[in-house]
Design an enzyme around this catalytic site. Sequence first.
Site, PDB file in Angstrom:
ATOM      1  N   LYS A  35       0.719  -1.058  -0.008  1.00 46.64           N
ATOM      2  CA  LYS A  35       0.071  -0.052  -0.143  1.00 46.64           C
ATOM      3  C   LYS A  35       0.977   1.296  -0.279  1.00 46.64           C
ATOM      4  O   LYS A  35       1.872   1.519   0.842  1.00 46.64           O
ATOM      5  CB  LYS A  35      -0.816   0.115   1.200  1.00 46.64           C
ATOM      6  CG  LYS A  35      -1.735   1.307   1.407  1.00 46.64           C
ATOM      7  CD  LYS A  35      -2.616   1.112   2.506  1.00 46.64           C
ATOM      8  CE  LYS A  35      -2.213   1.702   3.857  1.00 46.64           C
ATOM      9  NZ  LYS A  35      -2.655   3.267   3.921  1.00 46.64           N
ATOM     10  N   ASP A  62      -3.314   4.136  -1.879  1.00 48.21           N
ATOM     11  CA  ASP A  62      -4.552   4.805  -0.780  1.00 48.21           C
ATOM     12  C   ASP A  62      -4.664   6.073  -0.701  1.00 48.21           C
ATOM     13  O   ASP A  62      -3.970   6.478   0.441  1.00 48.21           O
ATOM     14  CB  ASP A  62      -4.244   3.876   0.718  1.00 48.21           C
ATOM     15  CG  ASP A  62      -5.266   4.147   1.615  1.00 48.21           C
ATOM     16  OD1 ASP A  62      -6.394   4.582   1.306  1.00 48.21           O
ATOM     17  OD2 ASP A  62      -4.750   3.955   2.928  1.00 48.21           O
ATOM     18  N   LYS A  64      -7.393   8.062  -0.549  1.00 54.49           N
ATOM     19  CA  LYS A  64      -8.664   8.525  -0.016  1.00 54.49           C
ATOM     20  C   LYS A  64      -9.149   9.741  -0.563  1.00 54.49           C
ATOM     21  O   LYS A  64      -9.408  10.520   0.017  1.00 54.49           O
ATOM     22  CB  LYS A  64      -8.307   8.621   1.668  1.00 54.49           C
ATOM     23  CG  LYS A  64      -8.255   7.064   2.211  1.00 54.49           C
ATOM     24  CD  LYS A  64      -8.140   7.321   3.860  1.00 54.49           C
ATOM     25  CE  LYS A  64      -7.784   5.851   4.557  1.00 54.49           C
ATOM     26  NZ  LYS A  64      -6.254   5.628   4.470  1.00 54.49           N
ATOM     27  N   LEU A  65      -9.507   9.570  -1.884  1.00 57.61           N
ATOM     28  CA  LEU A  65      -9.809  10.804  -2.530  1.00 57.61           C
ATOM     29  C   LEU A  65     -11.394  11.279  -2.123  1.00 57.61           C
ATOM     30  O   LEU A  65     -12.255  10.432  -1.537  1.00 57.61           O
ATOM     31  CB  LEU A  65      -9.783  10.409  -4.014  1.00 57.61           C
ATOM     32  CG  LEU A  65      -8.438  10.182  -4.616  1.00 57.61           C
ATOM     33  CD1 LEU A  65      -8.673   9.776  -6.127  1.00 57.61           C
ATOM     34  CD2 LEU A  65      -7.501  11.402  -4.403  1.00 57.61           C
ATOM     35  N   ASP A  67     -13.362  14.597  -3.261  1.00 57.47           N
ATOM     36  CA  ASP A  67     -13.292  16.003  -4.117  1.00 57.47           C
ATOM     37  C   ASP A  67     -14.464  15.841  -4.930  1.00 57.47           C
ATOM     38  O   ASP A  67     -15.423  15.043  -4.981  1.00 57.47           O
ATOM     39  CB  ASP A  67     -11.994  16.097  -4.739  1.00 57.47           C
ATOM     40  CG  ASP A  67     -11.796  17.542  -5.198  1.00 57.47           C
ATOM     41  OD1 ASP A  67     -12.545  18.176  -5.342  1.00 57.47           O
ATOM     42  OD2 ASP A  67     -10.463  17.692  -4.813  1.00 57.47           O
ATOM     43  N   THR A 118     -11.032   3.474  10.770  1.00 64.66           N
ATOM     44  CA  THR A 118     -11.069   2.824  11.826  1.00 64.66           C
ATOM     45  C   THR A 118     -10.431   3.340  13.044  1.00 64.66           C
ATOM     46  O   THR A 118     -10.069   2.908  14.062  1.00 64.66           O
ATOM     47  CB  THR A 118      -9.905   1.496  11.575  1.00 64.66           C
ATOM     48  OG1 THR A 118      -8.773   1.943  10.833  1.00 64.66           O
ATOM     49  CG2 THR A 118     -10.881   0.375  10.736  1.00 64.66           C
ATOM     50  N   ARG A 211       1.736  -1.140  11.249  1.00 63.26           N
ATOM     51  CA  ARG A 211       2.551  -1.145  12.077  1.00 63.26           C
ATOM     52  C   ARG A 211       2.873  -2.468  12.773  1.00 63.26           C
ATOM     53  O   ARG A 211       3.913  -2.718  13.295  1.00 63.26           O
ATOM     54  CB  ARG A 211       2.213  -0.140  13.216  1.00 63.26           C
ATOM     55  CG  ARG A 211       2.626   1.478  12.973  1.00 63.26           C
ATOM     56  CD  ARG A 211       1.955   2.479  13.561  1.00 63.26           C
ATOM     57  NE  ARG A 211       0.471   2.640  13.334  1.00 63.26           N
ATOM     58  CZ  ARG A 211      -0.140   3.538  13.931  1.00 63.26           C
ATOM     59  NH1 ARG A 211       0.322   4.525  14.489  1.00 63.26           N
ATOM     60  NH2 ARG A 211      -1.503   3.674  13.377  1.00 63.26           N
TER      61      ARG A 211
HETATM   62  O1  C5P Z   1      -0.132   0.860  11.271  1.00 69.05           O
HETATM   63  P1  C5P Z   1      -1.639   0.498  10.933  1.00 69.05           P
HETATM   64  O2  C5P Z   1      -2.090  -0.757  10.917  1.00 69.05           O
HETATM   65  O3  C5P Z   1      -2.533   1.428  12.048  1.00 69.05           O
HETATM   66  O4  C5P Z   1      -1.848   1.288   9.811  1.00 69.05           O
HETATM   67  C1  C5P Z   1      -3.154   1.286   9.042  1.00 69.05           C
HETATM   68  C2  C5P Z   1      -2.915   1.675   7.673  1.00 69.05           C
HETATM   69  O5  C5P Z   1      -4.187   1.456   6.989  1.00 69.05           O
HETATM   70  C3  C5P Z   1      -2.589   3.107   7.376  1.00 69.05           C
HETATM   71  O6  C5P Z   1      -1.794   3.404   6.339  1.00 69.05           O
HETATM   72  C4  C5P Z   1      -3.850   4.062   7.329  1.00 69.05           C
HETATM   73  O7  C5P Z   1      -3.663   5.095   6.366  1.00 69.05           O
HETATM   74  C5  C5P Z   1      -4.743   2.787   6.515  1.00 69.05           C
HETATM   75  N1  C5P Z   1      -6.326   2.881   6.776  1.00 69.05           N
HETATM   76  C6  C5P Z   1      -6.933   2.854   8.082  1.00 69.05           C
HETATM   77  N2  C5P Z   1      -8.036   3.082   8.026  1.00 69.05           N
HETATM   78  C7  C5P Z   1      -8.857   3.097   7.079  1.00 69.05           C
HETATM   79  C8  C5P Z   1      -8.153   3.123   5.508  1.00 69.05           C
HETATM   80  C9  C5P Z   1      -6.999   2.935   5.570  1.00 69.05           C
HETATM   81  O8  C5P Z   1      -6.322   2.937   9.068  1.00 69.05           O
HETATM   82  N3  C5P Z   1     -10.155   3.231   7.005  1.00 69.05           N
END
Ligand code: C5P
Length: 234
Positions: A35, A62, A64-65, A67, A118, A211
């Site tokens: 990603k 990713d 997340k547009l 607009d 999330t 992470r």
């Molecule tokens: O490190 P972590 O597991 O929290 O990262 C989650 C990744 O998923 C981040 O890159 C974040 O931008 C992405 N994300 C998210 N929630 C969403 C969509 C994408 O946390 N609804």
Amino acid sequence: MVVKKARAIVALDRPDARSALDLVERIGKACDFYKVGNELFTAAGPQIVEALRALGKSVFLDLKLHDIPNTVGQAASRASALGVSLLTVHATGGRAMMEAAVKGAGGKCGILAVTILTSLDTSAVRLAWGRARLDLSREVLRLAGQAANAGAHGVVCSGLEASSVKSDYGDRLKLLIPGIRRPGDSRDDQRRTVTPLEAVRSGASYLVLGRTITADPDPAMAMRYVNKMLAPTR
Ligand code: C5P
């Protein structure tokens, strides 16, 4: 019931191309889908997508547009020309915007609609949307319905809402679940988290791993642990 194999996507949340590609090298064969989000794309541009494609990796852009439809449609068209497999837009941008994204992508890359991040819990969503009463799961389902009607490939939601989205729209939408944590991991800024196994069991087609993999001293080993959870189950 046979559960199809979900695909694991590692989030390259890194400040530059070099550190992102170092991470890809360390993970090696344990992951073939990455990603590229706002941090890395802003720093490294389309070249990072080309570099990942040259390594034979699939790319989820990713961005997340959110607009006006014309702008999002054109951006989706540029993204699909880069060879990315998946692109995100916000479902709250509305049906016309999601339709423009689907049309712009031209069937070459799947449009995923982000329902509710999330990192937000019910009280944060109530505050942001100015609604004293709001059922977060119901809102996710409502937005998923709009994404399905707009012809999106799938939606992004947390593992906590995934089963209900799957049962209502599983024939029309793929589910991508971020906010994945192995048992014992810190939640960091995420609020609606699940384990890899819970995500798979709730019907995810794609898991985004940030992470939980990228902060591990041995990301390849952490990835192999997740891959075991993703094996098809009965
Ligand atoms: O490190 P972590 O597991 O929290 O990262 C989650 C990744 O998923 C981040 O890159 C974040 O931008 C992405 N994300 C998210 N929630 C969403 C969509 C994408 O946390 N609804």
